[in-house]
Each structure stands twice: as structure tokens, then as C-alpha cells.
Motif scaffolding. Structure first.
Motif, mmCIF file in Angstrom:
data_model
loop_
_atom_site.group_PDB
_atom_site.id
_atom_site.type_symbol
_atom_site.label_atom_id
_atom_site.label_comp_id
_atom_site.label_asym_id
_atom_site.label_seq_id
_atom_site.Cartn_x
_atom_site.Cartn_y
_atom_site.Cartn_z
ATOM 1 N N GLN A 56 0.807 -1.226 0.000
ATOM 2 C CA GLN A 56 0.000 0.000 0.000
ATOM 3 C C GLN A 56 0.838 1.272 0.000
ATOM 4 O O GLN A 56 0.298 2.370 -0.061
ATOM 5 N N SER B 134 3.542 4.239 -1.174
ATOM 6 C CA SER B 134 3.942 4.947 -2.388
ATOM 7 C C SER B 134 5.391 4.609 -2.718
ATOM 8 O O SER B 134 6.158 4.169 -1.846
ATOM 9 N N HIS C 89 -1.525 16.079 1.017
ATOM 10 C CA HIS C 89 -2.004 14.755 1.406
ATOM 11 C C HIS C 89 -3.479 14.765 1.795
ATOM 12 O O HIS C 89 -4.018 15.802 2.200
ATOM 13 N N PHE D 112 -2.067 9.989 2.598
ATOM 14 C CA PHE D 112 -2.210 9.429 1.261
ATOM 15 C C PHE D 112 -1.834 10.456 0.198
ATOM 16 O O PHE D 112 -2.153 11.643 0.323
ATOM 17 N N ASP D 113 -1.168 9.971 -0.865
ATOM 18 C CA ASP D 113 -0.820 10.869 -1.962
ATOM 19 C C ASP D 113 -1.992 10.990 -2.933
ATOM 20 O O ASP D 113 -3.075 10.433 -2.713
ATOM 21 N N GLU E 170 -2.530 9.649 -5.673
ATOM 22 C CA GLU E 170 -2.925 8.380 -6.274
ATOM 23 C C GLU E 170 -3.561 7.430 -5.260
ATOM 24 O O GLU E 170 -3.867 6.284 -5.586
ATOM 25 N N ARG F 125 -2.135 6.267 -2.521
ATOM 26 C CA ARG F 125 -1.165 5.390 -1.873
ATOM 27 C C ARG F 125 -0.703 6.009 -0.562
ATOM 28 O O ARG F 125 -0.726 7.221 -0.394
ATOM 29 N N ASP G 170 1.652 7.605 1.593
ATOM 30 C CA ASP G 170 2.886 8.333 1.317
ATOM 31 C C ASP G 170 3.693 8.589 2.575
ATOM 32 O O ASP G 170 4.886 8.862 2.500
#
Length: 535
Positions: free
Chosen positions: A146, A148, A187, A207-208, A210, A212, A214
Motif C-alpha cells: 500500500q 507509495s 495529502h 495518502f498521496d 494516487e 497510496r 505516502d
């Protein structure tokens, strides 16, 4: 500087149950009722119906089972009776129960829109709960999948295993409960409470774009009611924008606070003290940078405050064992200055940098490395002159106040002696060195005044007389060392502590930070007056 590792103190909190149910009042209005199936399934739960007994069974995505009957005011959750808060009713073919019960059962909020007939769960909350569950269950491959690319590069698979081992002393984990979610310009962030048997922890998952993972943080859970905005902050007098600046992988989110009007405005970049810190420099119940930003805006001065690199990119940053103040603070402060200089609403040649605590140590380096000449001057709040002298004085005060045992000084003294030794090699630190990352502390050995003597930008020094973290002795040391410079201003405030809030007594200890308070208006006015006198 903000709280050192050796002196981190967390509020005592009671252990939390695996599921913390907070039933609504028994007289819950119909508007508070939501359709059980739609809400549950939006969060990944399965729902079954027994038409003979009018019983609903819910199994959540993490294995919690709840059963309830139409007309009942209680459910049975994993064998234990739990109040619903109101009677479960049938409306058409839908089982309706209180929203608060569903939030607790699912360990996260799910929104229900009666106008559209749709339930929606935040996908980032679902992902965050899954990540924490995989980590607590030892599903390390699932965790790693999961991440990045940037986080994978900084955090090898073996490091994930180490995180699991570091959590072992906290005992057995309970069920992760979503505390909240918020988006920044960098984020999507989700906070979760994980109630271990020894002490609760808070996990923050980032989360980034995309989706993911991060970065993430795991901290002791110590909820404190923070102070609201100060009375002198007029919401009609300023606007706040979410911004981002810097270069990958260290892009930082921040808040640009602009006074009402057309501008261009003078502006101040706010640089944090030590440790991971958010843009408000939140310390327990106090938010000094928010207070300064909103107070200065009322006086026609813009500010840029931002989440610190160690706060936003915690895991990625920690993967570099040789980091120094340059990477922690200086580079990002200069990037913030360049960001402001590119905004036409900011007055050219009127950008200032304010460093608090460790940020005050960083300030001379920031001024020195301003190759484009963008910074007009600096403001140092509770700035150490010598980090080593500060650490010794800080420990001595705490020992005298009974906050630390006398043996603490027996530990600190030889550590400082090692660092002061000209032969100290951070690549091969001497046996017995235990103070912290050797490259970081070796970089902090020189006095700030040494570089300040070589600079010519005006600087305002502010100090609270009741500060135990950076004592007045450091303020006096800077004043003495820089006596030959003519464009420096020194202001001492008798009632202020390290966070620049007021208190009583000779010294303001950490307990004072737990009291919601604002930076006094006279501090803001002092800064604004100084900026006006140094255009």
C-alpha cells in the motif's frame, strides 16, 4: 526548543474499550435515524435479515458482529448488550437506527443523504483502517503493497517489521477507530485511535494523490482541548489559503494568511521549534503560530506557516541518519521565502523570517543563505545562543523543580562534554555517546551569535522571562555577544513562558502548556511595530 525526547510527557488517559460506543439520547429525533443496511454496506460490512424474527445481523469488515431486532433499544455486539440510543424501527423495508450507533459500530462515520438515498464512506478512512489492521495483524506484505514509491524507497520491508516490534511494549491492540480526516494541498490525512492494552496510540496515515500511503505517524494519544483563535483575530480582516511549496519528495502544505485589502503586503515566514510540528506549532493546548498569523493579518502583515518536514514526511525524513538542521528547517524556510517572493500580493523586499526556539537557531543560517536577497530581516523568539548551554540549563531547571531526578544531570554532563570536544566525529561517535543522532547534535554545537556577527540584516529578539526551555540566560548571552551590532532589538516579557503565553510564578513548566491560552496581543503588536520600523 519544543519538548526534547528525554522530557516528552503525555497526559494520563484511561484505557479505552475495544469498541467505544456513545449512544445518542433516548429521544433521538427521526432525522437522526439512518438506514442500517445502506450505511453498513458503504463501510464494507455485510448485512443479513431474518424475516421471521425481524432480526438484523451486521458483520463489519473487521469482524465485529452485531444483532438487533426491530422495536429493540439495544443491540448485541460481540456478545455484549449495547444501547442503540433509540428504538430500531422499520420504515418501508428499511431498518432505521441512530447515526451515532452506526458510527460506533463501524468505527468510522458514514454519511447518509436522505435526498439522494445514498450512503457514502470516505475511501481514505477505509484504506487507513485497512492499513492499521494489516500492521497490527502482522500482515507486513499487505502493508508494504500500500506504500507509495517514495515511501518504499525510504522504508524498506525490514523497517516495517521494526515498527511492529516497537509497538510490542504497548500490549495487545484493540480495534482502530477513526478520529477524523482532513485534506491538505499535499495529502489526504486520516487520524485513528488504536487502543492498546497498555496505552492508546494515535496513527496518522497520509495518502498521496494516487491514493497510496505516502507517510504515516504513530504517536501517544493525549487529547487536549486547544485554545480557539484569539479575540484580537477578526475573521473579516483576513483570508487564509491552503498552499503547497517546495520540491518532491519534500513538498510541504501550509496556510497563507492575507490581510483584507489589495496589498501588496509585507510578509513573515514562521519557522518552528524542535520536533515534528504542524503549521500552527501546536503544543498541547496552545497554537502560537496561528495566533501570530491571525494577529499580524489584522495589522496588515501576511504570513506563511506550514507543516514541518518532520511532521509531514516523518518516515521518509527519518530514513536519513545524517540529517541536520539544514534539512530539518533551513532548506524549507528558504523555499517558503521564495514561494512568497513569487506572489504579487506580497511586497517585494519586505519578507521577514520568524524563528521560534530551534527556529531561532536556524534563523542566522536562513539569513546567511538568502542568496537572492529576498529577506529584509529576522525575528527570533526564545532563540538559544548555544544549544548545548540551553540543554544544560533546561535540565538543571527541571531537576531543581523536581520534574527530573538529579541523576539526569549525571547523564547530560558527559554527553555535552563529548560534543564540545573538537575531536568529536559524528561518523564515529565515541563510546557512551547517547544524546541523539550524532550528525544532528554536532551540527548544533556552534553558537548562533558567531554567524549573526557576520550578518547585517536587522533582527528582533523576543524572550519570555519565565521560559524554562530556552532560559533568559540565552537571551542575555545573545545580547552580550552581539553588543557591537547596532540594528538589533531585544525585548523581554516578564510574564511569558516558552510558548509566549502568560502565567504566574518564576518559571512556566510544561503543565502550563495544557491550559488553553493565546499569545498576548502586545507580542503581536511588538512584532508589527518592529516590521513597520524596518521597511
Amino acid at each position: 526548543m519544543r519538548t526534547m525526547l528525554w522530557m516528552r510527557r503525555w497526559l494520563a488517559v484511561g484505557l479505552l474499550a475495544v469498541i467505544a460506543f456513545a449512544p445518542a439520547a433516548a429521544s433521538a429525533a427521526a432525522a437522526d435515524l439512518v438506514p442500517l443496511r445502506f450505511v453498513a454496506e458503504a463501510a464494507g460490512a455485510t448485512v443479513s435479515w431474518d424475516g421471521d424474527s425481524y432480526t438484523v445481523t451486521v458483520v463489519t469488515d473487521d469482524g465485529v458482529t452485531a444483532t438487533l431486532q426491530i422495536g429493540a433499544t439495544e443491540a448485541v455486539v460481540d456478545g455484549q448488550p449495547v444501547p442503540l440510543g433509540a428504538e430500531a424501527v422499520l420504515v418501508g423495508d428499511r431498518t432505521m437506527v441512530p447515526q451515532s450507533f452506526m458510527d460506533s459500530l463501524l468505527a468510522m462515520p458514514v454519511t447518509w443523504d436522505p435526498a439522494t438515498g445514498e450512503a457514502a464512506a470516505d475511501p481514505y478512512m477505509l484504506k487507513a483502517r485497512r492499513l492499521v489492521r494489516d500492521l497490527m495483524n502482522g500482515e507486513l506484505t499487505a502493508v508494504y503493497d500500500q506504500l507509495s514509491p517514495a515511501l518504499r524507497a525510504a522504508l524498506p520491508y525490514e523497517a516495517i517489521l521494526q515498527i511492529g516490534l516497537q509497538l510490542a511494549p504497548y500490549g495487545e491492540p484493540g480495534r482502530a477507530q477513526v478520529l477524523g480526516a482532513a485534506a491538505t494541498a499535499v495529502h489526504q490525512n486520516v487520524d485513528l485511535l488504536v487502543p492498546f492494552t497498555v496505552a492508546p496510540l494515535k496513527a496518522t496515515i497520509r495518502f498521496d494523490a494516487e491514493g497510496r500511503v505516502d507517510d504515516f505517524r504513530i504517536d501517544p494519544y493525549a487529547p487536549v482541548q486547544a485554545a480557539g483563535s484569539p479575540a484580537y483575530a477578526d475573521p473579516a480582516g483576513f483570508t487564509e489559503e491552503e498552499v503547497a511549496f517546495g520540491e518532491a519528495p519534500w513538498v510541504l502544505p501550509g496556510t497563507l494568511t492575507l490581510p483584507a485589502g489589495e496589498g501588496p503586503f509585507p510578509a513573515v515566514v514562521l519557522v518552528h521549534g524542535s520536533g515534528p510540528s504542524d503549521r500552527d506549532e501546536t503544543a498541547y493546548a496552545v497554537k502560537p503560530f496561528r495566533d501570530l498569523a491571525q494577529g499580524l493579518a489584522a495589522r496588515g502583515i501576511a504570513t506563511l506557516r506550514f507543516d514541518k518536514r518532520t511532521y509531514v514526511h516523518s518516515q521518509k525524513f527519518a530514513s536519513n541518519p545524517a540529517f541536520t538542521l539544514q534539512e530539518e528547517s533551513v532548506d524549507d524556510a528558504l523555499a517558503a521565502v521564495r514561494f512568497l517572493a513569487g506572489d504579487e500580493r506580497i511586497a517585494a523586499g519586505r519578507i521577514y523570517v520568524l524563528g521560534h526556539s530551534l527556529g531561532g537557531i536556524a534563523l542566522p543560517r536562513i539569513l546567511d543563505q538568502d542568496e537572492e536577497g529576498l529577506i529584509r530581516g529576522g525575528i527570533a523568539m526564545a532563540a538559544p545562543n548555544s544549544m548545548l548551554d540551553t540543554l544544560w540549563a533546561q535540565n538543571s531547571i527541571l531537576v531543581e523543580a523536581g520534574q527530573l531526578p538529579p541523576e539526569q544531570l549525571d547523564f547530560i554532563r558527559p554527553q555535552l562534554d563529548m560534543l564540545r570536544d573538537p575531536a568529536f566525529d559524528p561518523d564515529n561517535s565515541p563510546k557512551g555517546y547517547l544524546l541523539g543522532t550524532p550528525h544532528y547534535w554536532h551540527d548544533l554545537v556552534p553558537k548562533a551569535s558567531g554567524l549573526l556577527k557576520q550578518l547585517d540584516q536587522p533582527v528582533l529578539f523576543l524572550q519570555g522571562a519565565r521560559d524554562f526551555q530556552v532560559p533568559v540566560s540565552e537571551f542575555e548571552s545573545l545580547k552580550a555577544d552581539l553588543a557591537e551590532r547596532t540594528n538589533l532589538t531585544f525585548e523581554l516579557f516578564p510574564r511569558l513562558n516558552h510558548l509566549f503565553t502568560e502565567g504566574e510564578g518564576e518559571i512556566g513548566l510544561i503543565s502550563e502548556y495544557l491550559v488553553p491560552a493565546n499569545v498576548p496581543e502586545y507580542v503581536v503588536q511588538t512584532i508589527a511595530d518592529w516590521i513597520a520600523s524596518n521597511p
